[in-house]
Design a protein around this motif. Structure first.
Motif, PDB file in Angstrom:
ATOM      1  N   UNK A  45      -1.828  12.226  -4.454  1.00 56.70           N
ATOM      2  CA  UNK A  45      -1.635  10.725  -4.258  1.00 56.70           C
ATOM      3  C   UNK A  45      -2.929   9.966  -3.909  1.00 56.70           C
ATOM      4  N   UNK A  46      -3.338   9.311  -4.830  1.00 55.04           N
ATOM      5  CA  UNK A  46      -4.574   8.555  -4.390  1.00 55.04           C
ATOM      6  C   UNK A  46      -4.400   7.168  -3.667  1.00 55.04           C
ATOM      7  N   UNK A  47      -5.246   7.276  -2.616  1.00 53.42           N
ATOM      8  CA  UNK A  47      -5.248   5.958  -1.569  1.00 53.42           C
ATOM      9  C   UNK A  47      -4.151   5.828  -0.971  1.00 53.42           C
ATOM     10  N   UNK A  48      -3.198   6.865  -0.708  1.00 51.52           N
ATOM     11  CA  UNK A  48      -1.941   6.585   0.176  1.00 51.52           C
ATOM     12  C   UNK A  48      -2.502   6.937   1.580  1.00 51.52           C
ATOM     13  N   UNK A  49      -1.903   6.151   2.374  1.00 45.71           N
ATOM     14  CA  UNK A  49      -1.978   6.520   3.761  1.00 45.71           C
ATOM     15  C   UNK A  49      -0.960   7.359   4.275  1.00 45.71           C
ATOM     16  N   UNK A  50      -1.207   8.682   5.000  1.00 55.20           N
ATOM     17  CA  UNK A  50      -0.425   9.597   5.374  1.00 55.20           C
ATOM     18  C   UNK A  50       0.305   9.165   6.666  1.00 55.20           C
ATOM     19  N   UNK A  51       1.625   9.322   6.538  1.00 56.35           N
ATOM     20  CA  UNK A  51       2.395   8.965   7.679  1.00 56.35           C
ATOM     21  C   UNK A  51       2.546  10.245   8.431  1.00 56.35           C
ATOM     22  N   UNK A  52       2.239  10.219   9.762  1.00 57.55           N
ATOM     23  CA  UNK A  52       2.062  11.581  10.664  1.00 57.55           C
ATOM     24  C   UNK A  52       2.613  11.185  11.786  1.00 57.55           C
ATOM     25  N   UNK A  53       4.122  11.344  11.923  1.00 58.76           N
ATOM     26  CA  UNK A  53       5.061  11.000  12.891  1.00 58.76           C
ATOM     27  C   UNK A  53       5.819  12.230  13.656  1.00 58.76           C
ATOM     28  N   UNK A  81       0.896  -1.224  -0.062  1.00 58.36           N
ATOM     29  CA  UNK A  81      -0.003   0.199  -0.176  1.00 58.36           C
ATOM     30  C   UNK A  81       0.895   1.324   0.048  1.00 58.36           C
ATOM     31  N   UNK A  82       0.211   2.334  -0.494  1.00 57.00           N
ATOM     32  CA  UNK A  82       1.235   3.424  -0.504  1.00 57.00           C
ATOM     33  C   UNK A  82       1.162   4.199   0.884  1.00 57.00           C
ATOM     34  N   UNK A  83       2.383   4.606   1.449  1.00 58.60           N
ATOM     35  CA  UNK A  83       2.529   5.825   2.383  1.00 58.60           C
ATOM     36  C   UNK A  83       3.269   7.010   1.897  1.00 58.60           C
ATOM     37  N   UNK A  84       2.158   7.762   2.479  1.00 57.07           N
ATOM     38  CA  UNK A  84       2.672   9.370   1.981  1.00 57.07           C
ATOM     39  C   UNK A  84       3.215   9.925   3.021  1.00 57.07           C
ATOM     40  N   UNK A  85       4.344  10.416   2.796  1.00 59.88           N
ATOM     41  CA  UNK A  85       5.040  11.511   3.528  1.00 59.88           C
ATOM     42  C   UNK A  85       5.235  12.949   3.147  1.00 59.88           C
ATOM     43  N   UNK A  86       4.635  13.917   3.904  1.00 57.04           N
ATOM     44  CA  UNK A  86       4.906  15.292   3.456  1.00 57.04           C
ATOM     45  C   UNK A  86       5.974  15.857   4.032  1.00 57.04           C
ATOM     46  N   UNK A  87       7.129  16.181   3.215  1.00 56.17           N
ATOM     47  CA  UNK A  87       8.036  16.742   3.733  1.00 56.17           C
ATOM     48  C   UNK A  87       8.163  17.935   4.077  1.00 56.17           C
ATOM     49  N   UNK A  88       7.173  18.617   4.054  1.00 54.32           N
ATOM     50  CA  UNK A  88       7.333  20.053   4.547  1.00 54.32           C
ATOM     51  C   UNK A  88       7.527  20.210   6.055  1.00 54.32           C
ATOM     52  N   UNK A  89       8.825  20.853   6.445  1.00 49.78           N
ATOM     53  CA  UNK A  89       9.376  20.924   7.644  1.00 49.78           C
ATOM     54  C   UNK A  89       9.822  19.737   8.273  1.00 49.78           C
ATOM     55  N   UNK A  90      10.029  18.787   7.910  1.00 49.59           N
ATOM     56  CA  UNK A  90      10.580  17.486   8.418  1.00 49.59           C
ATOM     57  C   UNK A  90      12.147  17.338   8.248  1.00 49.59           C
ATOM     58  N   UNK A  91      12.592  16.890   9.376  1.00 52.28           N
ATOM     59  CA  UNK A  91      14.176  16.592   9.159  1.00 52.28           C
ATOM     60  C   UNK A  91      14.433  15.408   8.031  1.00 52.28           C
ATOM     61  N   UNK A  92      15.039  15.938   7.392  1.00 48.69           N
ATOM     62  CA  UNK A  92      15.569  15.083   6.074  1.00 48.69           C
ATOM     63  C   UNK A  92      16.112  13.507   6.530  1.00 48.69           C
ATOM     64  N   UNK A  93      17.095  13.622   7.446  1.00 42.84           N
ATOM     65  CA  UNK A  93      17.506  12.228   7.672  1.00 42.84           C
ATOM     66  C   UNK A  93      16.692  11.442   8.612  1.00 42.84           C
ATOM     67  N   UNK A  94      15.621  11.897   9.240  1.00 38.46           N
ATOM     68  CA  UNK A  94      14.816  11.036  10.050  1.00 38.46           C
ATOM     69  C   UNK A  94      13.801  10.573   9.033  1.00 38.46           C
ATOM     70  N   UNK A  95      13.299  11.636   8.346  1.00 38.66           N
ATOM     71  CA  UNK A  95      12.239  11.049   7.428  1.00 38.66           C
ATOM     72  C   UNK A  95      12.900   9.746   6.277  1.00 38.66           C
ATOM     73  N   UNK A  96      14.115  10.400   5.762  1.00 37.38           N
ATOM     74  CA  UNK A  96      14.551   9.535   4.896  1.00 37.38           C
ATOM     75  C   UNK A  96      14.703   7.705   5.341  1.00 37.38           C
TER      76      UNK A  96
END
Length: 145
Positions: free
Chosen positions: A111-119, A5-20
């Motif tokens: 992005x259709x049908x992607x579950x947003x990763x909110x961490x 399934x698709x997981x969506x990460x919105x990079x706005x304001x996230x720390x690159x290394x951690x999200x990566x």
């Protein structure tokens, strides 16, 4: 065991290394990962230090055959993708397969049908020194059209 399934990460304001690293792990577990707003991701640390590091990386050349040199892109979305690649066992089949499951886009993307990763752990705590991926790309002389 493979969950596709698709997981969506919105990079706005996230720390690159951690999200990566999170994206890399999800991809290795068989999930498809889509990252949007890659150019708004944050690299923590002093501007001078970050620039030095990436300029040095782009200068590395294989003297025997320069075409075999490591490639470091200037474009924000490709740069983020390359950073994720470094967190995968890319020389092994499973690493390559995982890398194929990762998509990175600049700006918002439908992005259709992607579950947003909110961490919340992917967000910076307190940051004095940082630069965005867009800033880094500009400094590496990438011209945004």
């Amino acid at each position: 065991e493979m969950c596709i399934r698709d997981r969506l990460i919105d990079g706005d304001g996230l720390v690159l290394g951690r999200a990566a690293s999170r994206a890399a792990k999800m991809a290795l577990l068989g999930e498809r990962v889509v990252i949007v707003n890659a150019e708004k991701m944050i690299i923590s640390g002093g501007r001078k230090y970050i620039l030095e590091k990436y300029i040095k990386r782009r200068r590395v050349k294989n003297k025997a055959n320069p075409e075999h040199s490591p490639k470091w892109p200037k474009r924000p979305d490709l740069l983020v993708k390359r950073i994720i690649r470094g967190m995968l066992p890319y020389k092994k089949a499973k690493g390559r397969e995982a890398f194929k499951r990762i998509r990175v886009y600049m700006g918002p993307e439908e992005v259709k049908g992607a579950e947003k990763v909110d961490d919340p752990t992917l967000k910076p705590r307190k940051l004095r020194k940082y630069m965005t991926v867009a800033d880094l790309s500009k400094a590496l002389s990438y011209e945004v059209l």
